[in-house]
Design an enzyme around this catalytic site. Sequence first.
Site, mmCIF file in Angstrom:
data_model
loop_
_atom_site.group_PDB
_atom_site.id
_atom_site.type_symbol
_atom_site.label_atom_id
_atom_site.label_comp_id
_atom_site.label_asym_id
_atom_site.label_seq_id
_atom_site.Cartn_x
_atom_site.Cartn_y
_atom_site.Cartn_z
ATOM 1 N N SER A 186 -8.215 -3.077 9.837
ATOM 2 C CA SER A 186 -8.360 -4.301 9.037
ATOM 3 C C SER A 186 -9.656 -5.031 9.345
ATOM 4 O O SER A 186 -10.128 -5.040 10.491
ATOM 5 C CB SER A 186 -7.174 -5.211 9.370
ATOM 6 N N HIS A 218 -6.819 -6.651 0.230
ATOM 7 C CA HIS A 218 -6.586 -6.041 -1.086
ATOM 8 C C HIS A 218 -5.213 -6.475 -1.576
ATOM 9 O O HIS A 218 -4.256 -6.573 -0.827
ATOM 10 C CB HIS A 218 -6.752 -4.527 -1.048
ATOM 11 N N ASP A 276 0.830 -1.208 0.000
ATOM 12 C CA ASP A 276 0.000 0.000 0.000
ATOM 13 C C ASP A 276 0.862 1.255 0.000
ATOM 14 O O ASP A 276 0.484 2.278 -0.603
ATOM 15 C CB ASP A 276 -0.925 0.014 1.229
ATOM 16 N N GLU A 335 -9.803 -7.969 9.771
ATOM 17 C CA GLU A 335 -9.464 -9.025 10.731
ATOM 18 C C GLU A 335 -10.012 -8.719 12.129
ATOM 19 O O GLU A 335 -10.087 -9.620 12.965
ATOM 20 C CB GLU A 335 -7.947 -9.209 10.814
ATOM 21 N N TYR A 392 -2.669 -10.793 15.362
ATOM 22 C CA TYR A 392 -2.695 -9.666 14.414
ATOM 23 C C TYR A 392 -4.020 -8.913 14.535
ATOM 24 O O TYR A 392 -4.049 -7.677 14.640
ATOM 25 C CB TYR A 392 -2.507 -10.190 12.984
HETATM 26 P P1 NDP Z 1 2.982 -4.894 3.796
HETATM 27 O O1 NDP Z 1 3.287 -6.058 4.661
HETATM 28 O O2 NDP Z 1 3.215 -4.992 2.323
HETATM 29 O O3 NDP Z 1 3.824 -3.630 4.319
HETATM 30 C C1 NDP Z 1 4.103 -3.435 5.679
HETATM 31 C C2 NDP Z 1 5.169 -2.363 5.787
HETATM 32 O O4 NDP Z 1 5.461 -2.114 7.172
HETATM 33 C C3 NDP Z 1 6.505 -2.750 5.137
HETATM 34 O O5 NDP Z 1 7.011 -1.626 4.456
HETATM 35 C C4 NDP Z 1 7.390 -3.078 6.335
HETATM 36 O O6 NDP Z 1 8.754 -2.891 6.091
HETATM 37 C C5 NDP Z 1 6.876 -2.035 7.315
HETATM 38 N N1 NDP Z 1 7.256 -2.314 8.696
HETATM 39 C C6 NDP Z 1 7.109 -3.480 9.368
HETATM 40 N N2 NDP Z 1 7.565 -3.342 10.623
HETATM 41 C C7 NDP Z 1 8.003 -2.058 10.737
HETATM 42 C C8 NDP Z 1 8.577 -1.307 11.788
HETATM 43 N N3 NDP Z 1 8.771 -1.851 13.009
HETATM 44 N N4 NDP Z 1 8.916 -0.009 11.577
HETATM 45 C C9 NDP Z 1 8.723 0.552 10.349
HETATM 46 N N5 NDP Z 1 8.183 -0.107 9.307
HETATM 47 C C10 NDP Z 1 7.823 -1.400 9.511
HETATM 48 O O7 NDP Z 1 1.476 -4.469 4.089
HETATM 49 P P2 NDP Z 1 0.379 -3.824 3.090
HETATM 50 O O8 NDP Z 1 0.993 -2.738 2.325
HETATM 51 O O9 NDP Z 1 -0.349 -4.920 2.411
HETATM 52 O O10 NDP Z 1 -0.645 -3.229 4.135
HETATM 53 C C11 NDP Z 1 -0.479 -1.910 4.650
HETATM 54 C C12 NDP Z 1 -1.172 -1.827 5.993
HETATM 55 O O11 NDP Z 1 -2.557 -2.143 5.844
HETATM 56 C C13 NDP Z 1 -0.642 -2.799 7.044
HETATM 57 O O12 NDP Z 1 -0.739 -2.161 8.298
HETATM 58 C C14 NDP Z 1 -1.604 -3.968 6.982
HETATM 59 O O13 NDP Z 1 -1.639 -4.673 8.195
HETATM 60 C C15 NDP Z 1 -2.900 -3.231 6.710
HETATM 61 N N6 NDP Z 1 -3.919 -3.998 6.026
HETATM 62 C C16 NDP Z 1 -3.610 -4.634 4.846
HETATM 63 C C17 NDP Z 1 -4.567 -5.359 4.194
HETATM 64 C C18 NDP Z 1 -4.270 -6.025 2.898
HETATM 65 O O14 NDP Z 1 -5.100 -6.834 2.458
HETATM 66 N N7 NDP Z 1 -3.166 -5.722 2.237
HETATM 67 C C19 NDP Z 1 -5.951 -5.478 4.742
HETATM 68 C C20 NDP Z 1 -6.170 -4.691 5.928
HETATM 69 C C21 NDP Z 1 -5.185 -4.005 6.552
HETATM 70 P P3 NDP Z 1 9.708 -4.209 5.894
HETATM 71 O O15 NDP Z 1 9.301 -4.769 4.569
HETATM 72 O O16 NDP Z 1 11.064 -3.624 5.959
HETATM 73 O O17 NDP Z 1 9.385 -5.127 7.028
HETATM 74 P P1 GDP Z 2 -5.399 -12.849 5.568
HETATM 75 O O1 GDP Z 2 -6.856 -12.826 5.249
HETATM 76 O O2 GDP Z 2 -4.861 -11.490 5.905
HETATM 77 O O3 GDP Z 2 -5.019 -13.866 6.567
HETATM 78 O O4 GDP Z 2 -4.670 -13.162 4.162
HETATM 79 P P2 GDP Z 2 -3.967 -14.490 3.611
HETATM 80 O O5 GDP Z 2 -3.808 -14.268 2.154
HETATM 81 O O6 GDP Z 2 -2.734 -14.806 4.378
HETATM 82 O O7 GDP Z 2 -5.027 -15.649 3.870
HETATM 83 C C1 GDP Z 2 -6.328 -15.603 3.311
HETATM 84 C C2 GDP Z 2 -7.024 -16.942 3.533
HETATM 85 O O8 GDP Z 2 -6.377 -17.915 2.722
HETATM 86 C C3 GDP Z 2 -6.948 -17.458 4.980
HETATM 87 O O9 GDP Z 2 -8.233 -17.955 5.343
HETATM 88 C C4 GDP Z 2 -5.968 -18.623 4.895
HETATM 89 O O10 GDP Z 2 -6.235 -19.680 5.822
HETATM 90 C C5 GDP Z 2 -6.224 -19.107 3.476
HETATM 91 N N1 GDP Z 2 -5.119 -19.891 2.920
HETATM 92 C C6 GDP Z 2 -5.217 -21.135 2.363
HETATM 93 N N2 GDP Z 2 -4.010 -21.580 2.003
HETATM 94 C C7 GDP Z 2 -3.121 -20.599 2.325
HETATM 95 C C8 GDP Z 2 -1.707 -20.505 2.161
HETATM 96 O O11 GDP Z 2 -1.031 -21.399 1.674
HETATM 97 N N3 GDP Z 2 -1.126 -19.339 2.569
HETATM 98 C C9 GDP Z 2 -1.865 -18.309 3.105
HETATM 99 N N4 GDP Z 2 -1.251 -17.176 3.464
HETATM 100 N N5 GDP Z 2 -3.205 -18.404 3.294
HETATM 101 C C10 GDP Z 2 -3.823 -19.525 2.898
#
Ligand code: NDP
Ligand code: GDP
Length: 333
Positions: free
Chosen positions: A133, A187, A21, A135, A157
Amino acid sequence: MANAETTQGRRALITGVTGQDGAYLSRLLLEKGYRVHGLVARRGSDALWRLRELGVAGEVKLLTGDVTDISSLLRALEQAQPAELYNFAAQSFVDKSWDLPAVTAQVTGMSVVNALEAIRCTDPKIRFYQASSSEIFGPARTPMQDETTAFHPRSPYGVAKAFGHLMTINYRESHGLHASSGILFNHESPLRGIEFVTRKITFGVARIKRGKQQKIQLGNLEAKRDWGFAGDYVEAIWRMLQQPKGDDYVIATGRSASVRDFCRIAFAHAGLDYERHVEVDQSLLRRADINALLGNAAHAKQALGWSPKTSLEELVAMMVDADLARIDKGAIA
Ligand code: NDP
Ligand code: GDP
């Protein structure tokens, strides 16, 4: 709503800028004329690959810092002088949160207080976005989830995200901050981390298509998620901070599909039959999974004028094609 003229030269700070994101939002803000600063913990060897893929790595001013360290955030605010702070940094992988509950509580939960306190102590006019989230809702007890749905997080989480969500509301109500929480449903994009199921599938499809492997192992195929495109969702995030006041918004597509459906669509896009290539590995089942999530984004539609643009089929095709192209270019093995 702000337009490109009013946002020209505006300053923003993004934590988690190297994540999925963070990369999409950086590109969006740069297109709007923002000066974008990003906090980077600099742990990985190639932390900037997503920013590079979107062609914005050279335009984001990187600041070193960790969100668990409030002095990092205070320093970053001083350096960036932002009008808007987007807090994306998190230990974001649900499955890992059972192995790292205390780290997850610190990085995903407590760091939200650090960010809010840093704002309160330096410049309370800074607008704040918290990456909340779906979650937090846990197992579906209502057919659709919205801003009023009760919380029942199922993973460390989810619990940490619920804490961050409530703290954001608390700072809005107690300190009058312009603080918003986006309750985003899953997403995805070609920039999604490989550990998440969608990217694991599309990468697996690409490798199978190119003859590099035959099978992929997955856990729960029946889990349902409301999957949208990250590029659409960052537009909603930006719009939240352009409102007169902070608020909470569910961001979702309103369509839910199972992991099995995702496999079917992804393999079919590459001309393959998922049933010949997907195996269930019991060790990948979660300690406590969420059976189904489906979001109602009516509030975002009404208040922000936002709706998703990308269908699930378009999203899956985009991800499979990107992984095929990466393999063909030798960018990944
Ligand atoms: P990513 O896992 O792709 O990105 C997480 C970012 O946080 C990375 O840049 C990571 O850096 C950084 N980070 C982790 N730990 C630290 C720290 N201690 N200090 C500074 N930076 C840190 O997540 P997304 O972009 O997919 O998601 C963005 C946010 O939205 C997150 O908070 C996620 O939990 C939340 N979210 C995402 C959803 C999704 O479906 N994608 C759904 C709902 C919520 P590094 O790579 O160096 O660890
Ligand atoms: P989440 O919704 O943030 O936990 O996103 P994930 O992509 O990690 O998981 C989405 C769903 O896919 C969860 O219900 C998991 O249990 C299911 N799932 C099934 N097989 C897998 C796998 O091999 N890896 C992950 N990450 N999730 C899986």
